[in-house]
Write a protein that holds these residues in place. Structure first.
Motif, PDB file in Angstrom:
ATOM      1  N   MET A  27       0.854  -1.196   0.000  1.00 31.42           N
ATOM      2  CA  MET A  27       0.000   0.000   0.000  1.00 31.42           C
ATOM      3  C   MET A  27       0.889   1.244   0.000  1.00 31.42           C
ATOM      4  SD  MET A  27      -2.751   1.809   0.109  1.00 31.42           S
ATOM      5  CE  MET A  27      -4.177   0.768   0.394  1.00 31.42           C
ATOM      6  N   PRO A  28       1.233   1.771  -1.179  1.00 33.76           N
ATOM      7  CA  PRO A  28       2.148   2.921  -1.258  1.00 33.76           C
ATOM      8  C   PRO A  28       1.459   4.260  -1.004  1.00 33.76           C
ATOM      9  CG  PRO A  28       1.541   2.243  -3.460  1.00 33.76           C
ATOM     10  CD  PRO A  28       0.862   1.264  -2.518  1.00 33.76           C
ATOM     11  N   VAL A  29       0.624   4.290   0.039  1.00 32.93           N
ATOM     12  CA  VAL A  29      -0.170   5.469   0.362  1.00 32.93           C
ATOM     13  C   VAL A  29      -0.123   5.692   1.874  1.00 32.93           C
ATOM     14  CG1 VAL A  29      -2.413   6.604   0.158  1.00 32.93           C
ATOM     15  CG2 VAL A  29      -1.735   4.874  -1.526  1.00 32.93           C
ATOM     16  N   CYS A  30       0.111   6.933   2.293  1.00 31.31           N
ATOM     17  CA  CYS A  30       0.177   7.205   3.727  1.00 31.31           C
ATOM     18  C   CYS A  30      -0.541   8.504   4.071  1.00 31.31           C
ATOM     19  CB  CYS A  30       1.618   7.249   4.226  1.00 31.31           C
ATOM     20  SG  CYS A  30       2.603   8.627   3.591  1.00 31.31           S
ATOM     21  N   LEU A  31      -0.769   8.678   5.363  1.00 32.05           N
ATOM     22  CA  LEU A  31      -1.422   9.878   5.892  1.00 32.05           C
ATOM     23  C   LEU A  31      -0.555  10.452   7.007  1.00 32.05           C
ATOM     24  CD1 LEU A  31      -3.677  11.882   6.446  1.00 32.05           C
ATOM     25  CD2 LEU A  31      -4.994  10.047   7.528  1.00 32.05           C
ATOM     26  N   LEU A  32      -0.186  11.713   6.858  1.00 27.09           N
ATOM     27  CA  LEU A  32       0.668  12.404   7.827  1.00 27.09           C
ATOM     28  C   LEU A  32      -0.170  13.358   8.676  1.00 27.09           C
ATOM     29  CD1 LEU A  32       3.506  13.194   8.924  1.00 27.09           C
ATOM     30  CD2 LEU A  32       3.571  14.934   7.104  1.00 27.09           C
ATOM     31  N   PRO A  33      -0.298  13.121   9.993  1.00 28.33           N
ATOM     32  CA  PRO A  33      -1.008  14.058  10.872  1.00 28.33           C
ATOM     33  C   PRO A  33      -0.068  15.171  11.346  1.00 28.33           C
ATOM     34  CG  PRO A  33      -1.084  11.764  11.696  1.00 28.33           C
ATOM     35  CD  PRO A  33       0.014  11.856  10.695  1.00 28.33           C
ATOM     36  N   LEU A  34      -0.584  16.388  11.379  1.00 29.45           N
ATOM     37  CA  LEU A  34       0.185  17.533  11.865  1.00 29.45           C
ATOM     38  C   LEU A  34      -0.526  18.127  13.082  1.00 29.45           C
ATOM     39  CD1 LEU A  34       0.924  19.365   8.492  1.00 29.45           C
ATOM     40  CD2 LEU A  34       2.360  17.693   9.666  1.00 29.45           C
ATOM     41  N   GLY A  35       0.235  18.347  14.138  1.00 31.89           N
ATOM     42  CA  GLY A  35      -0.346  18.873  15.360  1.00 31.89           C
ATOM     43  C   GLY A  35       0.227  20.211  15.751  1.00 31.89           C
ATOM     44  N   GLY A  41      -7.243  27.342  26.413  1.00 29.00           N
ATOM     45  CA  GLY A  41      -8.032  27.695  27.570  1.00 29.00           C
ATOM     46  C   GLY A  41      -7.534  27.002  28.825  1.00 29.00           C
ATOM     47  N   PRO A  42      -8.214  27.210  29.932  1.00 29.94           N
ATOM     48  CA  PRO A  42      -7.787  26.592  31.188  1.00 29.94           C
ATOM     49  C   PRO A  42      -8.210  25.140  31.335  1.00 29.94           C
ATOM     50  CG  PRO A  42      -9.745  27.929  31.553  1.00 29.94           C
ATOM     51  CD  PRO A  42      -9.358  28.129  30.113  1.00 29.94           C
ATOM     52  N   HIS A  43      -8.968  24.608  30.370  1.00 24.87           N
ATOM     53  CA  HIS A  43      -9.583  23.289  30.536  1.00 24.87           C
ATOM     54  C   HIS A  43      -9.038  22.205  29.615  1.00 24.87           C
ATOM     55  CE1 HIS A  43     -11.648  24.952  27.089  1.00 24.87           C
ATOM     56  NE2 HIS A  43     -12.264  23.807  26.857  1.00 24.87           N
ATOM     57  N   MET A  44      -8.125  22.537  28.700  1.00 23.26           N
ATOM     58  CA  MET A  44      -7.585  21.506  27.816  1.00 23.26           C
ATOM     59  C   MET A  44      -6.061  21.566  27.797  1.00 23.26           C
ATOM     60  SD  MET A  44     -10.176  20.944  24.603  1.00 23.26           S
ATOM     61  CE  MET A  44     -10.217  22.572  23.888  1.00 23.26           C
ATOM     62  N   LYS A  45      -5.458  20.391  27.671  1.00 28.18           N
ATOM     63  CA  LYS A  45      -4.011  20.302  27.690  1.00 28.18           C
ATOM     64  C   LYS A  45      -3.423  20.871  26.402  1.00 28.18           C
ATOM     65  CE  LYS A  45      -3.899  16.439  30.912  1.00 28.18           C
ATOM     66  NZ  LYS A  45      -3.372  15.095  31.237  1.00 28.18           N
ATOM     67  N   LEU A  46      -2.177  21.273  26.504  1.00 30.57           N
ATOM     68  CA  LEU A  46      -1.524  21.981  25.396  1.00 30.57           C
ATOM     69  C   LEU A  46      -1.441  21.149  24.118  1.00 30.57           C
ATOM     70  CD1 LEU A  46       1.397  23.526  27.469  1.00 30.57           C
ATOM     71  CD2 LEU A  46      -0.529  24.790  26.493  1.00 30.57           C
ATOM     72  N   ARG A  82       1.845  34.329  22.295  1.00 30.23           N
ATOM     73  CA  ARG A  82       2.147  35.076  23.514  1.00 30.23           C
ATOM     74  C   ARG A  82       1.490  34.467  24.757  1.00 30.23           C
ATOM     75  NH1 ARG A  82       1.999  41.365  21.396  1.00 30.23           N
ATOM     76  NH2 ARG A  82      -0.234  41.125  21.799  1.00 30.23           N
ATOM     77  N   PHE A  83       0.740  33.377  24.571  1.00 28.10           N
ATOM     78  CA  PHE A  83       0.183  32.668  25.719  1.00 28.10           C
ATOM     79  C   PHE A  83       1.230  31.731  26.321  1.00 28.10           C
ATOM     80  CE2 PHE A  83      -3.958  33.984  24.258  1.00 28.10           C
ATOM     81  CZ  PHE A  83      -4.758  33.929  25.390  1.00 28.10           C
ATOM     82  N   PRO A  84       1.308  31.654  27.642  1.00 30.44           N
ATOM     83  CA  PRO A  84       2.204  30.687  28.277  1.00 30.44           C
ATOM     84  C   PRO A  84       1.874  29.272  27.814  1.00 30.44           C
ATOM     85  CG  PRO A  84       1.379  32.248  29.901  1.00 30.44           C
ATOM     86  CD  PRO A  84       0.600  32.488  28.638  1.00 30.44           C
ATOM     87  N   ALA A 171     -11.034  26.235  21.286  1.00 30.57           N
ATOM     88  CA  ALA A 171     -11.267  25.882  22.688  1.00 30.57           C
ATOM     89  C   ALA A 171     -12.700  26.181  23.114  1.00 30.57           C
ATOM     90  CB  ALA A 171     -10.271  26.620  23.586  1.00 30.57           C
ATOM     91  N   CYS A 172     -13.617  26.107  22.180  1.00 34.89           N
ATOM     92  CA  CYS A 172     -15.014  26.474  22.380  1.00 34.89           C
ATOM     93  C   CYS A 172     -15.865  25.211  22.479  1.00 34.89           C
ATOM     94  CB  CYS A 172     -15.468  27.349  21.218  1.00 34.89           C
ATOM     95  SG  CYS A 172     -15.200  26.548  19.612  1.00 34.89           S
TER      96      CYS A 172
END
Length: 260
Positions: A27-35, A41-46, A82-84, A171-172
């Motif tokens: 299978m010469p086909v791939c998928l590259l995820p970019l993060g 916000g204060p409720h989700m990890k970086l 500019r966010f920590p 973050a909504c």
């Protein structure tokens, strides 16, 4: 069922080199995820973008048989720089990284490469990198999986809070819901807040750091996020990506039986 699908799915990082060589032959086909690593916000990890993106890509690969590549975990982040907590590559470094990956994929024998980024800030660099590779890579096609419109249409059906901005959703309710579906361990719902920024009139027409309009990094009502909404939103986006992957597999006649 999920365990069997994960076992059957081809994931590059879990292969030995002979297995990788054979996987490309099959299978010469791939998928590259970019993060990205950025404030959500204060409720989700970086690193929530990495986990949402990788889970979306995993589901696409499970459904189509293409190979899942390791996620590139740091992206281009200007608006929230500019966010920590936020980390960023420069625009030109991001282009170089993506181009280097395309060279590497071509060297390994891939004929078709898909790229998906949950973090929208990566997309301009992705487009530029693919354009710069286009003329040289005549024997390898590159396709950007940019299917947010399907998710946006579903959001208008399932979301219960007003959208803070017609384009930027961060973050909504939407992104919090997707995180609850894709990576619930990255979310602290007891810390979720509602924060509607006061957008300046020239927000869309001039570069603006987001800390000038929001002190929390939230653009909307994160408290309205639910796993059920996240499943509907994620399913809509993933199903659109699957349709495009199958179309390209059939169009390029690569592993055509997988596209049926």
């Amino acid at each position: 069922m999920r365990d069997r699908m994960e076992e059957d799915m081809k994931e590059w990082k879990n292969m030995t080199w002979p297995e990788a060589e054979q996987a490309v032959a099959d299978m010469p086909v791939c998928l590259l995820p970019l993060g990205a690593i950025e404030a959500h916000g204060p409720h989700m990890k970086l690193d929530v973008d990495n986990h949402i993106c990788e889970e979306q890509c995993r589901r696409v690969c499970e459904a189509t048989g293409i190979i899942l590549m390791p996620t590139i975990p740091i992206g281009q982040v200007w608006s929230l720089n500019r966010f920590p907590g936020t980390l960023t590559l420069s625009y030109y470094t991001m282009i170089a990284v993506i181009k280097d990956m395309m060279y590497s994929f071509r060297r390994r024998g891939f004929q078709l490469v898909f790229i998906h980024s949950h973090h929208y800030g990566n997309v301009p660099a992705v487009k530029q990198a693919v354009r710069e590779c286009y003329d040289e890579f005549q024997n390898m096609k590159m396709v950007i999986l940019e299917e947010r419109q399907s998710m946006r249409e579903k959001a208008r059906e399932v979301c219960t809070s007003p959208f803070a901005h017609p384009v930027f959703w961060h973050a909504c309710e939407v992104e919090t819901s997707q995180a609850l579906e894709c990576c619930p361990d990255r979310v602290y719902m007891e810390r979720a807040i509602c924060d509607y920024p006061n957008f300046q009139k020239d927000f869309d027409s001039t570069p603006t750091y987001w800390d000038e309009v929001t002190k929390t990094g939230v653009m909307g009502d994160a408290t309205a996020g639910t796993k059920e909404k996240g499943k509907a939103l994620t399913d809509a986006e993933v199903e659109a990506m699957i349709r495009l992957v199958k179309y390209e597999l059939k169009k390029t006649d690569i592993a055509g039986k997988e596209a049926e």
